[in-house]
Scaffold this motif. Structure first.
Motif, short mmCIF file in Angstrom:
data_model
loop_
_atom_site.label_atom_id
_atom_site.label_comp_id
_atom_site.label_asym_id
_atom_site.label_seq_id
_atom_site.Cartn_x
_atom_site.Cartn_y
_atom_site.Cartn_z
N ASP A 131 1.36 18.01 4.04
CA ASP A 131 2.32 17.75 2.99
C ASP A 131 1.75 16.59 2.17
O ASP A 131 1.94 15.42 2.51
CB ASP A 131 3.68 17.39 3.59
N GLU A 132 1.00 16.94 1.13
CA GLU A 132 0.26 15.93 0.37
C GLU A 132 1.17 14.91 -0.29
O GLU A 132 0.84 13.72 -0.31
CB GLU A 132 -0.62 16.62 -0.67
N ALA A 133 2.30 15.34 -0.80
CA ALA A 133 3.21 14.40 -1.46
C ALA A 133 3.76 13.39 -0.44
O ALA A 133 3.78 12.18 -0.69
CB ALA A 133 4.35 15.15 -2.13
N ALA A 134 4.18 13.88 0.72
CA ALA A 134 4.72 12.99 1.75
C ALA A 134 3.65 12.05 2.29
O ALA A 134 3.91 10.86 2.50
CB ALA A 134 5.33 13.82 2.89
N LEU A 135 2.43 12.56 2.49
CA LEU A 135 1.34 11.71 2.98
C LEU A 135 0.98 10.65 1.94
O LEU A 135 0.76 9.49 2.28
CB LEU A 135 0.12 12.54 3.36
N GLY A 136 0.97 11.02 0.69
CA GLY A 136 0.71 10.05 -0.38
C GLY A 136 1.75 8.94 -0.39
O GLY A 136 1.41 7.75 -0.54
N GLU A 137 3.01 9.30 -0.18
CA GLU A 137 4.08 8.30 -0.13
C GLU A 137 3.90 7.37 1.07
O GLU A 137 4.09 6.17 0.97
CB GLU A 137 5.45 8.96 -0.07
N LEU A 138 3.50 7.94 2.20
CA LEU A 138 3.28 7.14 3.40
C LEU A 138 2.13 6.15 3.19
O LEU A 138 2.22 4.99 3.59
CB LEU A 138 2.98 8.07 4.58
N ILE A 139 1.09 6.58 2.53
CA ILE A 139 -0.05 5.71 2.24
C ILE A 139 0.37 4.58 1.30
O ILE A 139 0.06 3.41 1.53
CB ILE A 139 -1.23 6.52 1.68
N ARG A 140 1.12 4.93 0.26
CA ARG A 140 1.59 3.89 -0.68
C ARG A 140 2.52 2.90 0.03
O ARG A 140 2.48 1.70 -0.22
CB ARG A 140 2.25 4.52 -1.89
N ALA A 141 3.33 3.40 0.96
CA ALA A 141 4.21 2.51 1.73
C ALA A 141 3.38 1.58 2.62
O ALA A 141 3.72 0.40 2.78
CB ALA A 141 5.18 3.33 2.56
N ALA A 142 2.30 2.09 3.18
CA ALA A 142 1.42 1.26 4.02
C ALA A 142 0.76 0.17 3.18
O ALA A 142 0.63 -0.98 3.64
CB ALA A 142 0.37 2.13 4.71
N VAL A 184 -5.83 10.04 0.43
CA VAL A 184 -5.79 8.58 0.51
C VAL A 184 -6.28 7.97 -0.80
O VAL A 184 -5.64 7.08 -1.37
CB VAL A 184 -6.63 8.06 1.70
N ARG A 185 -7.40 8.47 -1.30
CA ARG A 185 -7.96 7.91 -2.55
C ARG A 185 -7.05 8.16 -3.74
O ARG A 185 -6.96 7.33 -4.64
CB ARG A 185 -9.33 8.54 -2.81
N GLN A 186 -6.40 9.31 -3.76
CA GLN A 186 -5.48 9.62 -4.86
C GLN A 186 -4.24 8.73 -4.78
O GLN A 186 -3.77 8.22 -5.80
CB GLN A 186 -5.08 11.08 -4.82
N ALA A 187 -3.73 8.52 -3.58
CA ALA A 187 -2.53 7.70 -3.41
C ALA A 187 -2.80 6.24 -3.71
O ALA A 187 -1.92 5.52 -4.19
CB ALA A 187 -1.99 7.85 -1.99
N ASP A 188 -4.02 5.79 -3.42
CA ASP A 188 -4.39 4.39 -3.65
C ASP A 188 -5.81 4.31 -4.19
O ASP A 188 -6.76 4.21 -3.42
CB ASP A 188 -4.28 3.57 -2.36
N PRO A 189 -5.96 4.35 -5.51
CA PRO A 189 -7.30 4.29 -6.11
C PRO A 189 -8.07 3.01 -5.77
O PRO A 189 -9.29 2.99 -5.91
CB PRO A 189 -7.02 4.37 -7.62
N ASP A 190 -7.39 1.97 -5.30
CA ASP A 190 -8.06 0.72 -4.95
C ASP A 190 -8.40 0.62 -3.47
O ASP A 190 -8.81 -0.44 -2.99
CB ASP A 190 -7.18 -0.48 -5.35
N VAL A 191 -8.24 1.71 -2.74
CA VAL A 191 -8.51 1.69 -1.30
C VAL A 191 -9.98 1.37 -1.05
O VAL A 191 -10.87 1.70 -1.85
CB VAL A 191 -8.12 3.04 -0.64
#
Length: 133
Positions: free
Chosen positions: A113-124, A40-47
């Motif tokens: 699946d870290e890449a897919a989860l990262g994409e899902l977080i960015r989409a959220a 989560v933190r990697q996908a969105d550093p501003d979380v």
């Protein structure tokens, strides 16, 4: 930062509480929660990390993105607006019948699946921003 009406903790306090929960669990659930948190933190550093509802880690950006609930045999990531998110990798495997939320149930030994989860977080994040919250 002050505590808000008993519903969430100050950001630094919340991060410390999440650290504490990970240590308390001391098993695969703690390791899984720690891995989810890192993604989560990697996908969105501003979380923003929050601690709500008597002990649930919550990650927010312009509104709630997802939670990290721990149960006896499951670590559950619930996406607040998951029903509105595209999930081309098929990560959502729980709470599929609702009109709003979707969840990912993770069990001992499951791979993420870290890449897919990262994409899902960015989409959220993008959905929350578009919603004007």
């Amino acid at each position: 930062m002050k505590k808000k009406a008993g519903k969430s903790q100050a950001v630094g306090d919340a991060s410390a509480r999440i650290d504490e929960r990970i240590r308390e669990l001391g098993d695969w659930r703690g390791a899984m929660l720690e891995r989810i948190r890192a993604i989560v933190r990697q996908a969105d550093p501003d979380v923003v990390e929050e601690w709500k509802w008597r002990g649930v880690p919550v990650w927010s950006h312009a509104g709630i993105l997802c939670t990290g609930e721990t149960y006896k045999t499951t670590v559950k990531m619930t996406f607040a607006k998951g029903a509105s998110l595209d999930d081309p990798s098929g990560l959502f495997n729980a709470s599929l019948e609702g009109n709003t939320r979707r969840a990912i149930d993770l069990h001992e030994g499951d791979e993420i699946d870290e890449a897919a989860l990262g994409e899902l977080i960015r989409a959220a994040v993008a959905l929350n921003r578009a919603s004007g919250r």
